[in-house]
Motif scaffolding. Structure first.
Motif, PDB file in Angstrom:
ATOM      1  N   ILE A   1     -11.251   4.613  19.423  1.00 29.70           N
ATOM      2  CA  ILE A   1      -9.938   4.539  18.773  1.00 29.70           C
ATOM      3  C   ILE A   1      -9.488   5.935  18.372  1.00 29.70           C
ATOM      4  N   LEU A   2      -8.235   6.253  18.679  1.00 29.70           N
ATOM      5  CA  LEU A   2      -7.611   7.508  18.248  1.00 29.70           C
ATOM      6  C   LEU A   2      -6.456   7.176  17.320  1.00 29.70           C
ATOM      7  N   ILE A   3      -6.471   7.763  16.128  1.00 30.86           N
ATOM      8  CA  ILE A   3      -5.368   7.621  15.188  1.00 30.86           C
ATOM      9  C   ILE A   3      -4.650   8.959  15.090  1.00 30.86           C
ATOM     10  N   CYS A   4      -3.419   9.011  15.594  1.00 25.73           N
ATOM     11  CA  CYS A   4      -2.611  10.238  15.556  1.00 25.73           C
ATOM     12  C   CYS A   4      -1.760  10.205  14.290  1.00 25.73           C
ATOM     13  N   ASN A   5      -2.283  10.808  13.232  1.00 27.51           N
ATOM     14  CA  ASN A   5      -1.649  10.721  11.923  1.00 27.51           C
ATOM     15  C   ASN A   5      -1.036  12.042  11.459  1.00 27.51           C
ATOM     16  N   ALA A   6      -1.474  13.165  12.003  1.00 25.99           N
ATOM     17  CA  ALA A   6      -1.014  14.470  11.519  1.00 25.99           C
ATOM     18  C   ALA A   6       0.499  14.610  11.650  1.00 25.99           C
TER      19      ALA A   6
ATOM     20  N   ILE B   1      -1.198  15.760  22.833  1.00 27.86           N
ATOM     21  CA  ILE B   1      -2.424  16.413  23.304  1.00 27.86           C
ATOM     22  C   ILE B   1      -3.669  15.578  22.989  1.00 27.86           C
ATOM     23  N   PRO B   2      -3.857  15.134  21.738  1.00 27.37           N
ATOM     24  CA  PRO B   2      -5.014  14.265  21.489  1.00 27.37           C
ATOM     25  C   PRO B   2      -4.984  12.985  22.327  1.00 27.37           C
ATOM     26  N   ALA B   3      -3.790  12.417  22.515  1.00 28.23           N
ATOM     27  CA  ALA B   3      -3.687  11.214  23.346  1.00 28.23           C
ATOM     28  C   ALA B   3      -4.127  11.507  24.771  1.00 28.23           C
ATOM     29  N   ARG B   4      -3.706  12.650  25.286  1.00 29.92           N
ATOM     30  CA  ARG B   4      -4.112  13.033  26.646  1.00 29.92           C
ATOM     31  C   ARG B   4      -5.631  13.126  26.755  1.00 29.92           C
ATOM     32  N   GLN B   5      -6.257  13.755  25.781  1.00 29.06           N
ATOM     33  CA  GLN B   5      -7.707  13.916  25.830  1.00 29.06           C
ATOM     34  C   GLN B   5      -8.431  12.570  25.746  1.00 29.06           C
ATOM     35  N   ALA B   6      -7.944  11.689  24.877  1.00 31.76           N
ATOM     36  CA  ALA B   6      -8.548  10.361  24.770  1.00 31.76           C
ATOM     37  C   ALA B   6      -8.375   9.583  26.069  1.00 31.76           C
TER      38      ALA B   6
ATOM     39  N   LEU C   1       3.451   5.765  27.193  1.00 27.92           N
ATOM     40  CA  LEU C   1       2.010   5.691  27.410  1.00 27.92           C
ATOM     41  C   LEU C   1       1.528   4.244  27.499  1.00 27.92           C
ATOM     42  N   ALA C   2       2.098   3.384  26.672  1.00 26.54           N
ATOM     43  CA  ALA C   2       1.692   1.978  26.693  1.00 26.54           C
ATOM     44  C   ALA C   2       1.957   1.347  28.055  1.00 26.54           C
ATOM     45  N   LEU C   3       3.123   1.636  28.621  1.00 30.93           N
ATOM     46  CA  LEU C   3       3.459   1.084  29.935  1.00 30.93           C
ATOM     47  C   LEU C   3       2.589   1.695  31.032  1.00 30.93           C
ATOM     48  N   GLU C   4       2.344   2.982  30.919  1.00 28.54           N
ATOM     49  CA  GLU C   4       1.591   3.685  31.950  1.00 28.54           C
ATOM     50  C   GLU C   4       0.139   3.221  32.037  1.00 28.54           C
ATOM     51  N   TYR C   5      -0.452   2.855  30.886  1.00 25.93           N
ATOM     52  CA  TYR C   5      -1.881   2.560  30.876  1.00 25.93           C
ATOM     53  C   TYR C   5      -2.227   1.117  30.518  1.00 25.93           C
ATOM     54  N   ALA C   6      -1.231   0.256  30.447  1.00 25.30           N
ATOM     55  CA  ALA C   6      -1.494  -1.149  30.106  1.00 25.30           C
ATOM     56  C   ALA C   6      -2.431  -1.815  31.111  1.00 25.30           C
ATOM     57  N   SER C   7      -2.297  -1.484  32.382  1.00 26.52           N
ATOM     58  CA  SER C   7      -3.131  -2.130  33.400  1.00 26.52           C
ATOM     59  C   SER C   7      -4.592  -1.727  33.293  1.00 26.52           C
TER      60      SER C   7
END
Length: 276
Positions: free
Chosen positions: A102-107, A136-141, A186-192
């Motif tokens: 899990i990644l939480i992007c809070n900053a 950037i963090p989302a990309r890494q995750a 991102l949700a649409l791109e990686y839902a599958s």
């Protein structure tokens, strides 16, 4: 391969914590919603990585976390808008924890000023932390999850100003508007791939960023008067929703922004009919 499933009860008959065995990376974890979110996940069995720039503040939060059997919680100081720094921090955390679920992007932060006088440097600083500091963090995750066939989850901390204008805070409003479409894209791109990305959008919350009115009784009353529920929210209330969006109870939800605002986005001026 990791997947979102409910955790069975332990052999002792005691229910297993909801996030037992999960590894969670939280940006902006040194105070406010980020710190409370870290406490939420640790209390529910997750191993947590605290990211931020203030090491002393991160250490204070670290000391407040419930311990978990999987190992110690970690601190990885880094500026989320610095591509190399945050990428290295995440790689280190993944290596030391043995994974990431899990990644939480809070900053995030904001700069106030009349829009006719904004500086490009200040605008770029806000966009760097709030937008690049999410992307950037989302990309890494995502890279890690795709490589390892993991159905990870990202929860982004946005704001009611994703849709409500905020005069005097042009860069902040622009950054939060951008987050809404980052989440949807991102949700649409990686839902599958079974990867879910959602956002929580807080309203007026009692956090250090709002100390100017939180600590002023008269201003506190003024702020509360604009909220249909007549009170600001607490960081723990936001952390609980972040936990919901990251957990199995929301397993069929992706690409959504959940507004947690005491009704602030309900057009409070229309509580009493004045237009017809």
């Amino acid at each position: 391969m990791s997947s979102e499933t409910s955790r069975p009860a332990s052999n002792s008959g005691t229910p297993t914590p909801a996030f037992a065995g999960q590894k969670v990376f939280i940006t902006g974890a040194s105070q406010g919603i980020g710190a409370e979110t870290a406490r939420f996940f640790a209390a529910n069995g997750a191993r947590v990585v605290l990211n931020g720039r203030n090491v002393k503040a991160l250490e204070t939060v670290l000391a407040s976390l419930a311990q978990v059997p999987e190992g110690p919680h970690l601190i990885t100081p880094a500026d989320v808008s610095d591509e190399k720094a945050i990428s290295d921090a995440m790689a280190k955390a993944i290596s030391e924890m043995g994974g990431l679920d899990i990644l939480i992007c809070n900053a995030g932060f904001q700069i106030e000023g009349p829009s006719e006088d904004f500086s490009v440097a200040d605008f770029e600083r806000v966009m760097g932390v709030n937008v690049l500091g999410t992307a950037i963090p989302a990309r890494q995750a995502l890279r890690y999850w795709l490589k390892n066939d993991i159905k990870g989850r990202i929860v982004v901390n946005s704001s009611v100003h994703q849709i409500i204008p905020k005069p005097g805070y042009l860069s902040y409003a622009a950054s939060k508007g951008a987050l809404g479409n980052i989440v949807r894209t991102l949700a649409l791109e990686y839902a599958s791939h079974g990867i879910r990305i959602n956002a929580v959008a807080p309203g007026a919350i009692v956090t250090p960023i709002n100390d100017s009115w939180v600590n002023d009784p008269e201003q506190y009353k003024v702020v509360s008067s604009h909220i249909p529920m007549k009170r600001p929210g607490q960081s723990a209330e936001i952390a609980a929703v972040i936990g919901f969006l990251a957990g199995p109870a929301s397993s069929y939800i992706t690409g959504q922004t959940l507004f947690v605002d005491g009704g602030l986005t309900l057009y409070a001026d229309f509580e009493k009919n004045w237009s017809s």
